[in-house]
Each structure stands twice: as C-alpha cells, then as structure tokens.
Design an enzyme around this catalytic site. Structure first.
Site, PDB file in Angstrom:
ATOM      1  CD  GLU A  22      -6.794  -2.199  -3.252  1.00 19.44           C
ATOM      2  OE1 GLU A  22      -5.663  -1.666  -3.126  1.00 19.44           O
ATOM      3  OE2 GLU A  22      -7.012  -3.388  -3.006  1.00 19.44           O
ATOM      4  CG  HIS A  80      -2.185  -0.663   1.113  1.00 15.54           C
ATOM      5  ND1 HIS A  80      -3.385  -0.064   1.413  1.00 15.54           N
ATOM      6  CD2 HIS A  80      -2.491  -1.913   0.689  1.00 15.54           C
ATOM      7  CE1 HIS A  80      -4.374  -0.905   1.187  1.00 15.54           C
ATOM      8  NE2 HIS A  80      -3.854  -2.042   0.754  1.00 15.54           N
TER       9      HIS A  80
END
Length: 319
Positions: free
Chosen positions: A105, A38
């Site tokens: 994402e 991330h």
C-alpha cells in the site's frame, strides 16, 4: 485441525505491549500468531507502527508457537534485504516462521520517493521479488534485471530449509494469480460468500498449502461498546475499496472513511456474545486451514482472557 491464531496489530499498539499480548495469547490457548508490517497507522487514532521484523524476532524468542507476518517486498524493502531477514528468522526458529507477500500500500511505501505503481506493475514487481527471494533462500548467488535490480547477491546465513512464502490476496482474481507461485494463501474478510470465493479461486487455480483467513472482530461487554471500538479504531475500512492501496497518509483515510453502522458491520464482526461471534467467524472461515483473529478494541488483555474462557471453546466447537 484448524489452527486458531492471534493477530498482533502494529498500527494500534506499541511493540512492547504487543509482545506481552502475544505471550498472553499463547498462554490462553491460541495455536499461533501473525502480525502486520506497517510504517504508518491507517488513522491517527491508532497512532502506532513499530518495526515488525524486530518485533517478530523477540516474539518468536519469547513464545513457542509459529508466528508469521504479511509484508510487501519491492519498494520499501529491497528483496535481497527481505530474503536476508527471512533466512535469519527461519535459521533461529526453524519451522515456526512464515511470510505472506503482497503488493503493498502507498501508505507504507511512498516514503522512498519512488513513483507508486498501478496494480499490474505492482504485481509484476512482486512476482520478480518472489523469484529473487526464493533463489536467495536456497543459497544461489544471483543478479537480476527486471522491475527490480539485483547485483551479484548471496545470503550467507541460511536455514536448513526455506520458510513458506504465502500469497496475500483480497479478491478471487488475485487469489488465482498467487496460486501460480505461493506456498499458501492468506486473505481477509468476514463475509462468508466473499471469503469462500477467494479460497475457491485459489484452489481451482491449483493453489497448494494452507489457506488462512484473517478476521477483524470487535468483542465487548455490549453491542454498542463493540460498535464504538470499531468506529474509533477501524473506521478506515469503510473508505472506498478502490482507494485503499493508493492513499499516502492516515489523514486521507480519515477524510474518506464513512463510518456508518452499516459500513462498520460489513468490515468488522461486531458482537457482545462470544457464542454469536464464534458462529459468524466459523461461517466466514469454513474450509480454511488457519484463522487469525484481530480484535480491533484497545484492551487486548481483557479480550484474550475472554478468549480463554468463552471465545476459543465456542469457536473450536464449530470448526
């Protein structure tokens, strides 16, 4: 024998702390590990996001078991750069590294300033990235024009053989699609009916290699403490599923989350009994070749010590 692995959550812990945790995980009896990749945490309460590629090199150097990561080439990572990173890790640690590729994402990808594609476009882009990465990992010199562009690229430091490229899928439809190109499947969930549908869809479509399941769990001294840990650290999982891929900031996940007890218990296996937790994980993971446990609580050392004496023996007796 089913592999039981430890999940290192970069969204929740500083990389140095995670390095200590993954070493402890190996020492208490885990067979393998994996990590997230991330740029931002899901919520501000999590508050971290170290660079996974730097961390995984250090983690492989300080352990002896396999470690992989879930990553999304195509926007934040150009596929040539992703291929170079994979080749370097596999050359240094042959047979111990794997990557699972997903379409990503917006939370992590919006920072490039490029428009965030819809699901169909993201899947086309991922498919192009897979084709490019596979060719580069075999030493080809390539140019490519499609949803991504590559100009006369070659990876010079290559491993003896390429690392496996898994496909990341949450739904049966996506699992069927990744079966076309993946060396294995990884999915996430705790509901046995849902996880079995994803695995079955992958196999029915001709998917080969290992199937892996990541399970979010919260194991604390009491049920209330386990529920509270999930509420503090993993509430974003109660956001509307259709929005998960498109939100750009942790604050947006916080605004949309509905951390009711029912919602949290659907997203996370919450328990105070290791025996009960093991039973529920075993049901969700039936038929999978690998299980990766992600404890959402903040005291990873205490959790891992409990794994050594309670959870791992209980789980191994059931799978």
């Amino acid at each position: 024998m089913t592999v039981i692995g430890y999940h290192a959550s970069h969204e929740q812990f500083p990389p140095g702390m995670l390095l200590s945790a993954v070493r402890l995980a190996e020492s208490v009896g885990f067979d393998a590990a994996m990590c997230s990749d991330h740029l931002a945490p899901w919520t501000r309460a999590q508050g971290e996001s170290g660079y996974a590629w730097s961390w995984i090199g250090a983690a492989l150097a300080r352990t002896a078991f396999p470690i992989g990561l879930v990553t999304a080439p195509g926007q934040r990572y150009h596929p040539v750069i992703a291929a170079q990173a994979m080749a370097t890790l596999e050359e240094m640690f042959p047979g111990r590294f794997w990557a699972a590729l997903g379409s990503g994402e917006a939370l992590n990808e919006h920072v490039t300033g490029d428009a965030w594609p819809d699901k169909d476009a993201r899947e086309r882009r991922l498919r192009d990235c897979v084709a490019v990465i596979r060719r580069l990992l075999t030493g080809d010199r390539i140019s490519f024009e499609g949803s991504i562009r590559v100009h006369d690229a070659q990876i010079w430091s290559l491993p003896a053989s390429p690392p496996p490229l898994f496909g990341a899928a949450v739904s049966p439809d996506t699992a069927e699609w990744v079966a076309e190109w993946a060396d294995g499947l990884i999915t996430v969930g705790s509901d046995a009916a849902a996880t079995q549908k994803v695995r079955a869809s992958y196999r029915a479509a001709g998917g080969t290699g290992d199937t892996a399941l990541q399970v979010h769990i919260s194991l604390e001294a009491t049920d209330e403490e386990a529920l509270q840990a999930a509420r503090e650290q993993w509430q974003h999982a109660t956001s509307p599923p259709e929005s998960m891929w498109d939100l750009e900031q942790p604050e947006q996940f916080e605004e949309l989350a509905e951390p009711t007890e029912e919602g949290l218990r659907k997203a996370v296996i919450i328990a105070h009994s290791a025996e009960d937790l093991a039973e529920r994980v075993a049901q969700a993971a039936a038929g999978f070749d690998r299980i990766y446990l992600h404890h959402v609580g903040t005291d990873q050392a205490a959790f891992l010590r409990r794994c050594e004496t309670e959870l791992l023996p209980a789980l191994r007796s059931r799978i």
